[in-house]
Enzyme design. Structure first.
Site, PDB file in Angstrom:
ATOM      1  N   HIS A 147      -3.968  -5.064  65.517  1.00 37.40           N
ATOM      2  CA  HIS A 147      -5.413  -4.950  65.694  1.00 37.40           C
ATOM      3  C   HIS A 147      -5.795  -4.131  66.927  1.00 37.40           C
ATOM      4  CE1 HIS A 147      -4.969  -8.632  68.314  1.00 37.40           C
ATOM      5  NE2 HIS A 147      -5.926  -8.036  68.994  1.00 37.40           N
ATOM      6  N   ASP A 177       0.282  -8.799  62.262  1.00 42.51           N
ATOM      7  CA  ASP A 177      -0.439  -8.271  63.418  1.00 42.51           C
ATOM      8  C   ASP A 177       0.526  -7.629  64.417  1.00 42.51           C
ATOM      9  OD1 ASP A 177      -2.698  -7.598  64.865  1.00 42.51           O
ATOM     10  OD2 ASP A 177      -2.758  -9.492  65.961  1.00 42.51           O
ATOM     11  N   SER A 252      -4.174  -8.520  74.440  1.00 43.25           N
ATOM     12  CA  SER A 252      -3.584  -8.384  73.111  1.00 43.25           C
ATOM     13  C   SER A 252      -2.427  -7.400  73.117  1.00 43.25           C
ATOM     14  CB  SER A 252      -4.627  -7.904  72.108  1.00 43.25           C
ATOM     15  OG  SER A 252      -5.481  -8.939  71.727  1.00 43.25           O
TER      16      SER A 252
END
Length: 521
Positions: A147, A177, A252
Site C-alpha cells: 500500500h 501487503d 508503513s
C-alpha cells in the site's frame, strides 16, 4: 487541494509572564514576635547516591547503530491513476480505500498525499506519499508494503546517509501487503531475517521508520500476540504479529526487529479510533513476506495453494458443538466443498471440522487460510478432521487459488423458492416446500438437492435466524432433497435436542444453524 502542513507547537508549562512559586513542604513554627522567620526546612542530600529502582531494562543503542543504516525512507509520487482510483474523498483521509474499512483499522502513508477535488472532477493532482522500507540484499533489494507504492508513478529510496536512489518495483502483492523494490547499488547494508516461528508474545520488539517523515525514528515495546487475523481487509493469508510498539503515519513498510537486530515482521497497520497510535499495532510476519519475495523475484506474481472448502468465519459455538457431538469448539466447520477441488477429491465433506493442517492445530477458523495459502500449488498436505466423533486424516494435493471458484461456492444465488408449501410444520416448526428444477438451477444446486422454507412457525427456528426463502441442504451431515425427506430426518427430534441444519440463504452463503426446540413447540 493540497494537504496543509501540520503545525507542531511546543507548549511550555509556565510562560514568561508567570513566576513559578515553590512552596516548602514544612516551615518552622514561630511566635508572632519571634523576629525573622526561620528558614524553611530542606531535604538534605544523602552521602551515598541511591540505587536505581529499575534495573535490567534493555538498551537498544547498539542495535540501532548496527541496523539503522539498512532502514530507508520511501517517497512515492502519484498522478492521475491513483487519484482517480480514490474518487471523491476528503483530504484528511489516511489511505486509499479507507472508506471501505472501519475507522479503527488503519494502514498508513506519510504526510503530503493529495486527493482530487470535490466530486473527483477534472485532472487529478499529483501527490506524494511517504513510507519506510529496508534492504534485504547488498545489491539493492528493498522490502516494503504494497500500500506504500501501490500505483505509484515514481518511487525514491533515501538511505540513512541521505543518498537517493530511484527504485524499480519488482513486484507487489495486495493480499499480503508486501512489495519488493530494486535500487542500483552494491555493498549496501542489509538486515538479517529471523525465524518467524520463534516469535513469542512477551518478547521485546523494536521498530525503525519514518513516522510523519521523521526518518530513523526508533520505538520499542513487546509482542502482544501472534497469529492475529484482520477482519476488515482481504488479508486472510496473513497471521499478523500484534505489538504495542508505537507506529504512526510513515512507519508503513518498516522493519519490526527482535533484540538480536533480526527482522521479525513488516509494520503495516494499527488499530485506532483516532487515526493515530493507540497501543495496538500489526506487522506482517517476515516468513510470510519472504515467501512472497521469492515468488516475486522468480515470476513477478504470487501463487497460493487452495484447499477448496468454504467454512464459517466465526468460531464454532457451544450449541453447534453439542449438535455435532464435538468435544470442544476448536476447529473450522466446513459448510461447502468446491466441486473437483483438492478437498473434494480427497473426500472432505460439509459438516467436517478441520482440526489440523500438516500437524499444525487449527484452533479457530482464521488459523487455516495462512497455512494453506502460503504453500505453493501442488504441495501435498495432511488435513485432520473430526467427522461424527471420529478423527480422520485426508491426504490432499493443493490446487492453485481460484478466488472466483471459492467466491461462487460461498455466495448466495438469487431467487428464493416460491409456491405453495408441500409439507406441514415439522418438529422445528418449519413449513417447507419442494424445489423445482428451475429453482435448483437458479440456486446453483444439484438435482434432488435442497428444501425450501415457506414459513417459520417455531420460536427456536426464528431465534436461530431462519426465514422464508432459506433453503435447507442437510440435517446434520445427511443431505435432504424434498420436504418429505426433511420431515423424516426431523421426525424423532425431541425437545431440548440440538439439531444442525445446513442452510443457504438468498442474502448470504451456506451456514450451519443450531436449533434446540423447546417442549411447547
Amino acid at each position: 487541494m493540497k494537504t496543509p502542513v501540520p503545525a507542531f507547537v511546543l507548549i511550555l508549562l509556565a510562560s514568561a509572564a508567570t513566576t513559578a512559586v515553590v512552596l516548602p513542604i514544612a516551615t518552622a513554627q514561630t511566635a508572632p514576635d519571634a523576629g525573622p522567620a526561620a528558614a524553611p526546612l530542606a531535604a538534605q542530600p544523602t552521602a551515598v547516591p541511591a540505587s536505581p529502582l529499575v534495573t535490567g531494562l534493555p538498551d537498544f543503542t547498539r542495535l540501532v547503530e548496527q541496523v539503522g543504516p539498512a532502514v530507508v525512507k520511501i517517497d512515492t509520487t502519484m498522478g492521475g491513476r491513483r487519484a482517480a482510483a480514490r474518487g471523491a474523498q476528503t483530504p484528511d483521509e489516511a489511505f486509499p480505500g479507507d472508506e471501505q474499512i472501519p475507522e479503527i483499522f488503519r494502514r498508513f502513508f506519510g504526510p503530503g498525499f493529495q486527493m482530487p477535488g470535490p466530486g473527483g472532477q477534472g485532472p487529478a493532482p499529483r501527490g506524494r506519499a511517504m513510507g519506510t522500507g529496508f534492504l534485504i540484499s547488498d545489491d539493492g533489494y528493498v522490502l516494503t508494503n504494497h500500500h506504500v507504492i501501490d500505483n505509484a508513478d515514481e518511487v525514491t529510496v533515501t538511505m540513512s546517509d541521505l543518498r537517493e536512489f530511484t527504485a524499480k518495483v519488482v513486484g507487489s502483492d495486495e493480499r499480503s501487503d508486501v512489495a519488493l523494490l530494486k535500487i542500483d547499488g552494491e555493498g549496501l547494508p542489509v538486515l538479517r531475517t529471523a525465524n518467524g516461528s520463534a516469535v513469542k508474545p512477551g518478547q521485546w520488539a523494536v521498530a525503525i521508520g519514518s513516522p510523519f517523515g521523521l526518518e530513523q525514528s526508533v520505538t520499542a515495546g513487546i509482542v502482544s500476540a501472534v497469529g492475529r487475523s484482520n477482519p476488515y481487509a482481504n488479508q486472510q493469508y496473513v497471521p499478523f504479529i500484534q505489538t504495542d510498539v508505537a507506529i504512526n503515519q510513515g512507519n508503513s513498510g518498516g522493519p519490526l526487529l527482535n533484540t538480536a537486530g533480526e527482522v521479525i515482521g513488516i509494520n503495516s497497520q494499527i488499530f485506532s479510533n483516532s487515526g493515530g497510535y493507540m497501543g495496538v499495532s500489526f506487522a506482517i510476519p517476515i516468513d510470510v513476506a519472504m515467501n512472497v519475495v521469492g515468488q516475486l523475484k522468480e515470476t513477478g506474481r504470487v501463487q497460493r495453494g487452495q484447499l477448496g472448502v468454504v467454512f464459517s468465519r466465526s468460531a464454532i459455538t457451544t450449541e453447534q458443538a453439542r449438535g455435532f457431538g464435538l468435544p470442544d469448539t476448536l476447529g473450522a466447520l466446513v459448510t461447502e466443498v468446491v466441486p473437483d477441488s483438492a478437498a473434494d477429491k480427497a473426500g472432505i465433506e460439509p459438516g467436517d471440522v478441520i482440526r489440523s493442517a500438516d500437524g499444525i492445530a487449527i484452533r479457530q477458523p482464521s488459523d487455516l487460510p495462512p497455512i494453506v495459502g502460503n504453500k505453493v500449488p501442488g504441495t501435498k498436505m495432511k488435513i485432520g478432521v473430526l467427522r461424527e466423533g471420529r478423527e480422520r486424516t485426508f491426504d490432499v494435493t493443493l490446487s492453485e487459488l481460484d478466488e472466483g471458484a471459492v467466491a461462487d461456492a460461498g455466495a448466495a444465488r438469487p431467487g428464493a423458492p416460491s409456491g405453495a408449501p408441500s409439507a406441514g410444520a415439522n418438529a422445528l416448526g418449519l413449513v417447507t416446500q419442494d424445489l423445482t428444477d428451475a429453482q435448483r438451477r437458479q440456486l446453483g444446486l444439484d438435482a434432488n438437492e435442497g428444501v425450501g422454507i415457506a414459513r417459520v412457525e417455531g420460536m427456536a427456528a426464528r431465534e436461530a435466524g431462519l426465514s422464508p426463502g432459506d433453503v435447507v441442504l442437510r440435517v446434520g451431515r445427511k443431505p435432504v432433497g424434498s420436504a418429505a425427506a426433511l420431515a423424516r430426518e426431523l421426525r424423532d427430534v425431541e425437545p431440548g435436542q440440538t439439531v444442525m441444519l445446513l442452510v443457504r440463504s438468498p442474502g448470504g452463503g451456506s451456514r450451519f444453524v443450531a436449533i434446540t426446540p423447546d417442549a411447547d413447540e
